[in-house]
Design a protein around this motif. Structure first.
Motif, short mmCIF file in Angstrom:
data_model
loop_
_atom_site.label_atom_id
_atom_site.label_comp_id
_atom_site.label_asym_id
_atom_site.label_seq_id
_atom_site.Cartn_x
_atom_site.Cartn_y
_atom_site.Cartn_z
N PHE A 6 0.81 -1.23 0.00
CA PHE A 6 0.00 0.00 0.00
C PHE A 6 0.85 1.29 0.00
O PHE A 6 0.39 2.32 -0.52
CB PHE A 6 -0.92 0.01 1.23
CG PHE A 6 -2.11 -0.91 1.10
CD1 PHE A 6 -3.21 -0.55 0.33
CD2 PHE A 6 -2.14 -2.13 1.75
CE1 PHE A 6 -4.31 -1.39 0.23
CE2 PHE A 6 -3.22 -2.98 1.64
CZ PHE A 6 -4.32 -2.62 0.88
N PHE A 7 2.08 1.27 0.56
CA PHE A 7 2.78 2.55 0.77
C PHE A 7 4.19 2.61 0.16
O PHE A 7 4.68 3.72 -0.11
CB PHE A 7 2.89 2.85 2.28
CG PHE A 7 1.57 2.75 2.98
CD1 PHE A 7 0.57 3.67 2.74
CD2 PHE A 7 1.33 1.74 3.90
CE1 PHE A 7 -0.65 3.60 3.40
CE2 PHE A 7 0.13 1.66 4.56
CZ PHE A 7 -0.88 2.58 4.32
N ASN A 8 4.86 1.53 -0.05
CA ASN A 8 6.28 1.60 -0.40
C ASN A 8 6.63 0.81 -1.67
O ASN A 8 7.76 0.37 -1.84
CB ASN A 8 7.13 1.06 0.75
CG ASN A 8 6.92 1.85 2.03
OD1 ASN A 8 7.02 3.08 2.02
ND2 ASN A 8 6.61 1.15 3.12
N SER A 9 5.68 0.61 -2.58
CA SER A 9 5.98 -0.14 -3.80
C SER A 9 6.69 0.71 -4.84
O SER A 9 7.18 0.17 -5.85
CB SER A 9 4.69 -0.71 -4.40
OG SER A 9 3.84 0.33 -4.85
N GLY A 10 6.74 2.03 -4.63
CA GLY A 10 7.41 2.92 -5.60
C GLY A 10 6.72 2.94 -6.94
O GLY A 10 7.39 3.09 -7.97
N GLY A 11 5.42 2.79 -6.95
CA GLY A 11 4.65 2.82 -8.19
C GLY A 11 4.57 1.51 -8.91
O GLY A 11 3.93 1.41 -9.96
N LYS A 12 5.20 0.43 -8.37
CA LYS A 12 5.15 -0.86 -9.05
C LYS A 12 3.76 -1.49 -8.95
O LYS A 12 3.37 -2.30 -9.78
CB LYS A 12 6.19 -1.79 -8.47
CG LYS A 12 7.63 -1.34 -8.71
CD LYS A 12 8.61 -2.31 -8.10
CE LYS A 12 10.06 -1.84 -8.33
NZ LYS A 12 11.04 -2.78 -7.74
N ILE A 13 3.03 -1.15 -7.90
CA ILE A 13 1.66 -1.65 -7.75
C ILE A 13 0.72 -0.46 -7.98
O ILE A 13 0.75 0.54 -7.25
CB ILE A 13 1.43 -2.23 -6.35
CG1 ILE A 13 2.37 -3.42 -6.13
CG2 ILE A 13 -0.02 -2.68 -6.18
CD1 ILE A 13 2.28 -4.04 -4.76
#
Length: 474
Positions: free
Chosen positions: A358-365
């Motif tokens: 939810f918070f730290n995927s860096g835009g990958k999700i």
């Protein structure tokens, strides 16, 4: 006239016992050998004559003429002792013939008497009693009694043999006290010398196929609730796969893999678990192509041949009762002991992923909130921890509320909750009653077996009642 008639009747009554007690023995021979002469004596006297075959064959004299005697002993003295050169002993309605003690030249004789019984104290009629290294022997009567002359000197050994029993040997000397009390023990090793293939019995040395034999004594060395568990580990190549017996691996993926089960010569379609373990005399496992040669394609996966018990004593009823109770350990539901993470470890590992998701995927999700919302609307499974992170990501709850939810989930022990409400100690009870008897012409076996299993689950149980009857009439 009346007095004369009374005197005649009284005299007849008084003379009747004397007339009845007197009996003439008469036997006629016509240059007969010993074997035929013995048959003539049996017919003339009504007695059974017992003698070893080699002793009869060793008599070279011929018996000729007609012999009449007022007693059995007089007739036997004339025909047996004088005519055949043999000695004899009368036991009940039996005449036992043997070599005369006078053939033991230069040695004094000592008469040895005794009784031969089995380990239960029951007499063994027909047991062979003889002196080691000689042909001098006799047989026990119906009550197990015997009498034999033994030479004194050189410490001769008296040997007793009986089919199915271990040979008994005792040294005889001049101070040996009689009568002897000889108890013979059952020779259980004889079970290993015969292989039951289901339709015949073959001596083990003549059996060309691969076979394993387990006797009832070996099965009784350890108790198991069913036969298959008892056989596993005793028979090489026998294992269980999916709760079913497998001999030397699985030979087909789609065909029948169970070995053929044969009970008392009759192939059956039931399960080996249905066999009463208390009623088994022996188990023979045929494991190779020789099994298929006997029963064809049905035996492609091997054969388990089971022989059930019969009565041991003739003329008596064997009553056996046995009871067994088996307690199992309670199920261990500890997460670590079963190679699982506990609740706190699971929450910690899952939280790391949802923090990334939810918070730290860096835009990958892309759009994790919208994706999770769609899953909830569609009714897909969403864990409670993911749902809490979804609420926190939308701003519906605070970080403190999220942490409180995580702390609550970390305290859960769901496996223990299930165990407390579903499982309890498994207990199996088995009771067996058997009634067996046999006579000269008939055999009857009635076995009743009851088994109760609480299955280890609350409000669950299994009951078996097995009643079997086996009989034969000759």
């Amino acid at each position: 006239m009346r007095k004369s008639l009374f005197t005649i009747l009284l005299s007849a009554l008084l003379m009747a016992p004397s007339a009845a007690s007197a009996r003439d023995f008469k036997a006629s021979f016509s240059n007969d050998n010993a074997e035929k002469a013995i048959a003539i004596l049996e017919a003339a006297t009504g007695y059974d004559f017992v003698c070893k075959k080699e002793i009869v064959n060793g008599v070279k004299r011929k018996i000729d003429g007609t012999y009449t005697a007022t007693s059995l002993k007089d007739l036997l003295n004339e025909v047996v002792r004088s005519g055949m050169g043999l000695d004899y002993e009368i036991v009940d309605n039996m005449v036992i013939l043997r070599l005369p003690s006078t053939e033991q030249t230069g040695t004094s004789q000592h008469r040895i008497t005794g009784t031969v019984t089995d380990e239960n104290g029951d007499p063994l009629p027909g047991a062979h009693v003889y002196i080691a290294g000689t042909k001098n022997g006799t047989a026990t009567d119906l009550d197990g009694h015997f009498s034999i002359f033994v030479p004194i000197g050189g410490s001769p050994s008296l040997i007793v043999s009986f089919v199915g029993m271990k040979p008994y040997e005792i040294a005889i000397h001049k101070n040996t006290k009689t009568p002897l009390d000889i108890k013979m023990l059952t020779n259980y090793s004889m079970m290993d010398e015969v292989v039951v293939t289901g339709y015949q019995e073959v001596k083990k040395e003549k059996m060309t196929g691969s076979v394993a034999t387990i006797s009832s004594e070996k099965l009784n060395e350890r108790y198991t609730p069913n036969l298959l568990n008892n056989l596993e580990g005793r028979v090489a190549g026998l294992s269980t796969y999916g709760g079913k017996p497998v001999i030397r691996g699985i030979g087909t993926l789609y065909g029948e893999t169970n070995p053929l089960l044969v009970v008392d010569g009759l192939p059956i379609e039931g399960s080996i678990d249905d066999i009463n373990p208390y009623d088994i005399e022996s188990v023979n496992v045929l494991k190779d192509a020789a099994a298929a040669a006997i029963y064809g394609a049905r035996a492609a996966n091997g054969i388990i041949v089971i022989t059930t018990k019969d009565a041991k004593k003739q003329g008596k009823i064997d009553i056996d009762f046995s009871a067994n109770v088996t307690w199992y350990e309670n199920r261990n539901v500890d997460y670590h002991d079963n190679f699982y993470m506990n609740a706190a470890e699971h929450v910690e590992a899952e939280s790391k992923y949802w923090e990334y998701y939810f918070f730290n995927s860096g835009g990958k999700i892309v759009n994790p909130i919208e994706s999770t919302t769609a899953d909830i609307i569609k009714g897909y499974d969403v864990t409670r921890l993911k749902h809490a992170y979804w609420q926190f990501a939308k701003g519906d709850i605070t970080r403190q509320q999220l942490d409180a939810t995580k702390a609550k989930l970390s305290q859960g022990n769901y496996a223990q909750d299930v165990a407390d409400n579903m499982f309890h100690r498994q207990v199996i009870q088995q009771y067996n009653l058997s009634l067996r008897n046999k006579s000269d012409k008939a055999r009857n076996n009635l076995v009743i077996n009851y088994k109760y299993d609480n299955t280890g689950l609350f409000n669950h149980k299994e009951d078996w009642l097995n009643v079997s009857y086996k009989g034969s009439l000759d």
